[in-house]
Design a protein around this motif. Structure first.
Motif, PDB file in Angstrom:
ATOM      1  N   LEU A  32      -8.375  16.224  -9.744  1.00 37.97           N
ATOM      2  CA  LEU A  32      -7.163  15.408  -9.613  1.00 37.97           C
ATOM      3  C   LEU A  32      -6.373  15.814  -8.371  1.00 37.97           C
ATOM      4  CD1 LEU A  32      -5.843  13.102 -11.144  1.00 37.97           C
ATOM      5  CD2 LEU A  32      -4.625  14.780 -12.538  1.00 37.97           C
ATOM      6  N   LYS A  33      -6.400  17.095  -8.070  1.00 39.24           N
ATOM      7  CA  LYS A  33      -5.699  17.603  -6.883  1.00 39.24           C
ATOM      8  C   LYS A  33      -6.320  17.040  -5.606  1.00 39.24           C
ATOM      9  CE  LYS A  33      -4.128  21.985  -4.868  1.00 39.24           C
ATOM     10  NZ  LYS A  33      -4.163  23.467  -5.025  1.00 39.24           N
ATOM     11  N   LYS A  34      -7.653  17.021  -5.558  1.00 40.60           N
ATOM     12  CA  LYS A  34      -8.355  16.459  -4.394  1.00 40.60           C
ATOM     13  C   LYS A  34      -8.046  14.972  -4.249  1.00 40.60           C
ATOM     14  CE  LYS A  34     -12.258  19.676  -4.726  1.00 40.60           C
ATOM     15  NZ  LYS A  34     -13.694  19.801  -5.097  1.00 40.60           N
ATOM     16  N   PHE A  35      -8.012  14.285  -5.386  1.00 49.65           N
ATOM     17  CA  PHE A  35      -7.716  12.852  -5.375  1.00 49.65           C
ATOM     18  C   PHE A  35      -6.308  12.594  -4.845  1.00 49.65           C
ATOM     19  CE2 PHE A  35      -5.711   9.281  -7.645  1.00 49.65           C
ATOM     20  CZ  PHE A  35      -6.492   8.237  -7.180  1.00 49.65           C
ATOM     21  N   THR A  36      -5.357  13.389  -5.296  1.00 52.74           N
ATOM     22  CA  THR A  36      -3.969  13.230  -4.860  1.00 52.74           C
ATOM     23  C   THR A  36      -3.843  13.440  -3.354  1.00 52.74           C
ATOM     24  OG1 THR A  36      -3.156  13.988  -7.005  1.00 52.74           O
ATOM     25  CG2 THR A  36      -1.603  14.060  -5.181  1.00 52.74           C
ATOM     26  N   VAL A  91       0.846  -1.204   0.000  1.00 56.31           N
ATOM     27  CA  VAL A  91       0.000   0.000   0.000  1.00 56.31           C
ATOM     28  C   VAL A  91       0.878   1.250   0.000  1.00 56.31           C
ATOM     29  CG1 VAL A  91      -1.717   1.347   1.275  1.00 56.31           C
ATOM     30  CG2 VAL A  91      -1.913  -1.146   1.187  1.00 56.31           C
ATOM     31  N   ILE A  92       1.867   1.267   0.880  1.00 57.58           N
ATOM     32  CA  ILE A  92       2.765   2.425   0.993  1.00 57.58           C
ATOM     33  C   ILE A  92       3.526   2.650  -0.315  1.00 57.58           C
ATOM     34  CG2 ILE A  92       4.814   3.310   2.181  1.00 57.58           C
ATOM     35  CD1 ILE A  92       3.787   1.749   4.692  1.00 57.58           C
ATOM     36  N   ALA A  93       3.988   1.559  -0.917  1.00 55.26           N
ATOM     37  CA  ALA A  93       4.745   1.664  -2.174  1.00 55.26           C
ATOM     38  C   ALA A  93       3.864   2.174  -3.308  1.00 55.26           C
ATOM     39  CB  ALA A  93       5.333   0.304  -2.543  1.00 55.26           C
ATOM     40  N   ARG A  94       2.622   1.695  -3.347  1.00 54.06           N
ATOM     41  CA  ARG A  94       1.707   2.134  -4.404  1.00 54.06           C
ATOM     42  C   ARG A  94       1.377   3.618  -4.273  1.00 54.06           C
ATOM     43  NH1 ARG A  94      -1.097  -1.404  -7.675  1.00 54.06           N
ATOM     44  NH2 ARG A  94      -0.501  -3.588  -7.428  1.00 54.06           N
ATOM     45  N   ILE A 116       2.243   9.152  -6.397  1.00 57.01           N
ATOM     46  CA  ILE A 116       2.721  10.531  -6.263  1.00 57.01           C
ATOM     47  C   ILE A 116       3.790  10.826  -7.313  1.00 57.01           C
ATOM     48  CG2 ILE A 116       3.854  12.194  -4.747  1.00 57.01           C
ATOM     49  CD1 ILE A 116       1.016  11.456  -3.869  1.00 57.01           C
ATOM     50  N   ARG A 117       4.723   9.882  -7.498  1.00 55.53           N
ATOM     51  CA  ARG A 117       5.781  10.071  -8.503  1.00 55.53           C
ATOM     52  C   ARG A 117       5.191  10.124  -9.909  1.00 55.53           C
ATOM     53  NH1 ARG A 117       8.803   6.551  -5.180  1.00 55.53           N
ATOM     54  NH2 ARG A 117       8.114   4.756  -6.407  1.00 55.53           N
ATOM     55  N   ASP A 118       4.246   9.224 -10.180  1.00 60.39           N
ATOM     56  CA  ASP A 118       3.625   9.186 -11.508  1.00 60.39           C
ATOM     57  C   ASP A 118       2.896  10.491 -11.807  1.00 60.39           C
ATOM     58  OD1 ASP A 118       4.569   6.661 -11.878  1.00 60.39           O
ATOM     59  OD2 ASP A 118       2.669   5.638 -11.493  1.00 60.39           O
ATOM     60  N   GLU A 119       2.238  11.031 -10.792  1.00 66.31           N
ATOM     61  CA  GLU A 119       1.500  12.276 -11.027  1.00 66.31           C
ATOM     62  C   GLU A 119       2.455  13.432 -11.282  1.00 66.31           C
ATOM     63  OE1 GLU A 119      -1.834  15.235  -9.134  1.00 66.31           O
ATOM     64  OE2 GLU A 119      -1.717  13.175  -8.465  1.00 66.31           O
ATOM     65  N   ASP A 120       3.560  13.460 -10.540  1.00 63.06           N
ATOM     66  CA  ASP A 120       4.552  14.516 -10.767  1.00 63.06           C
ATOM     67  C   ASP A 120       5.053  14.464 -12.212  1.00 63.06           C
ATOM     68  OD1 ASP A 120       4.343  15.429  -8.196  1.00 63.06           O
ATOM     69  OD2 ASP A 120       6.091  14.346  -7.445  1.00 63.06           O
ATOM     70  N   THR A 121       5.305  13.249 -12.690  1.00 71.05           N
ATOM     71  CA  THR A 121       5.763  13.075 -14.070  1.00 71.05           C
ATOM     72  C   THR A 121       4.666  13.464 -15.053  1.00 71.05           C
ATOM     73  OG1 THR A 121       7.193  11.242 -13.383  1.00 71.05           O
ATOM     74  CG2 THR A 121       6.692  11.411 -15.729  1.00 71.05           C
ATOM     75  N   PHE A 122       3.448  13.041 -14.759  1.00 69.54           N
ATOM     76  CA  PHE A 122       2.294  13.340 -15.607  1.00 69.54           C
ATOM     77  C   PHE A 122       2.091  14.848 -15.751  1.00 69.54           C
ATOM     78  CE2 PHE A 122      -2.339  14.247 -15.677  1.00 69.54           C
ATOM     79  CZ  PHE A 122      -2.675  13.670 -16.895  1.00 69.54           C
ATOM     80  N   LEU A 123       2.208  15.568 -14.641  1.00 65.89           N
ATOM     81  CA  LEU A 123       1.937  17.010 -14.640  1.00 65.89           C
ATOM     82  C   LEU A 123       3.041  17.828 -15.301  1.00 65.89           C
ATOM     83  CD1 LEU A 123       0.374  17.480 -11.084  1.00 65.89           C
ATOM     84  CD2 LEU A 123      -0.801  17.536 -13.291  1.00 65.89           C
TER      85      LEU A 123
END
Length: 211
Positions: A111-115, A29-32, A37-44
Motif C-alpha cells: 500500500l505504501k508503494k502504491f501511495t 486527476v489532481i483532485a482524485r 491521499i486524504r482517504d488513506e490518511d483517514t484509513f490508516l
C-alpha cells in the motif's frame, strides 16, 4: 470517466475551448489524487500506534483477569513470585507491541508503494496542468505552435485520467488485502499473548511451590 482525446481543433477559439475541457479533466486527476491521499490518511488512523497499543493493552488486561483466579488461589509471601507476575506482564506487553509494529509496517509495504505512485501521478499531472495553462500566453494566437505543444500534453492528461481510474480499483484491492493481513496479525498476537500468560501461570505455580 471514459473521456476521449478527440480531434485536434484547427482554430484559435476552438483550441481555447479544448484547452479548457482538458484542464477540467486534468483538475479531476489532481483532485482524485488529493482525495486518495486524504482517504488513506483517514484509513490508516485505525492502524496507528495508539490504536495498536490500546489493542494490546486490552489483551493484557483480559489475560490478567483470566489468570487472576489461579493466582489468588496460590498466594505467595515470596517477593520473587509476585515480582515475576508484574515483570513478565510488562515484558509480554512491550514485546508484543514492538513485534506488531514491525508486522504492521511490513503489511503496509504494498500500500505504501502504491501511495507513492499515486503521489507521483499527482505531481506529474500538476506539472502538465501548469504547462497547459501557460500555452495561451506563450503561443500568442499561433495555432500551429499551440497545436504542436498542446497535443502531447493533452494526450498525457487523458493517459493519466485512465491511470487514475485503474488506481481506484487497485486501491480498493490493496486496502482489502492490507485489512486481511492486519486481521491475521492481530489474531496471531492475541493467541500468543494468551499462551504466554498460560506459561506465566505455570511459572508462578512453580515459584510458589519452590521449584
Amino acid at each position: 470517466m471514459g473521456q476521449q482525446v478527440g480531434r485536434m481543433p484547427d482554430t484559435w477559439e476552438e483550441l481555447i475551448e479544448e484547452r479548457d475541457r482538458v484542464l477540467h479533466w486534468s483538475s479531476e486527476v489532481i483532485a482524485r489524487v488529493a482525495d486518495n491521499i486524504r482517504d488513506e490518511d483517514t484509513f490508516l488512523m485505525d492502524y496507528d500506534n495508539t490504536k495498536l497499543d490500546a489493542k494490546v493493552d486490552s489483551w493484557i488486561e483480559n489475560n490478567k483477569t483470566r489468570i487472576e483466579p489461579t493466582i489468588s488461589k496460590l498466594p505467595s509471601s515470596k517477593s520473587e513470585c509476585t515480582d515475576l507476575i508484574s515483570a513478565a506482564t510488562a515484558k509480554i506487553c512491550d514485546e508484543t507491541k514492538q513485534k506488531m509494529r514491525k508486522d504492521y509496517e511490513s503489511a503496509y509495504g504494498d500500500l505504501k508503494k502504491f501511495t507513492k505512485r499515486v503521489d507521483e501521478l499527482g505531481q506529474d499531472e500538476q506539472k502538465i496542468h501548469n504547462e497547459i495553462q501557460q500555452l495561451e500566453g506563450s503561443c500568442a494566437n499561433d495555432v500551429k505552435k499551440f497545436q504542436k505543444k498542446f497535443g502531447p500534453l493533452r494526450l498525457k492528461v487523458f493517459n493519466n485520467l485512465r491511470t487514475g481510474e485503474k488506481m481506484l480499483f487497485e486501491d480498493k484491492k490493496l486496502k482489502t488485502a492490507f485489512t486481511k493481513k492486519i486481521y491475521d496479525i492481530d489474531h496471531k498476537y492475541m493467541n500468543d499473548c494468551a499462551k504466554k500468560f498460560d506459561k506465566l501461570t505455570k511459572d508462578y505455580e512453580k515459584c510458589v511451590a519452590g521449584k
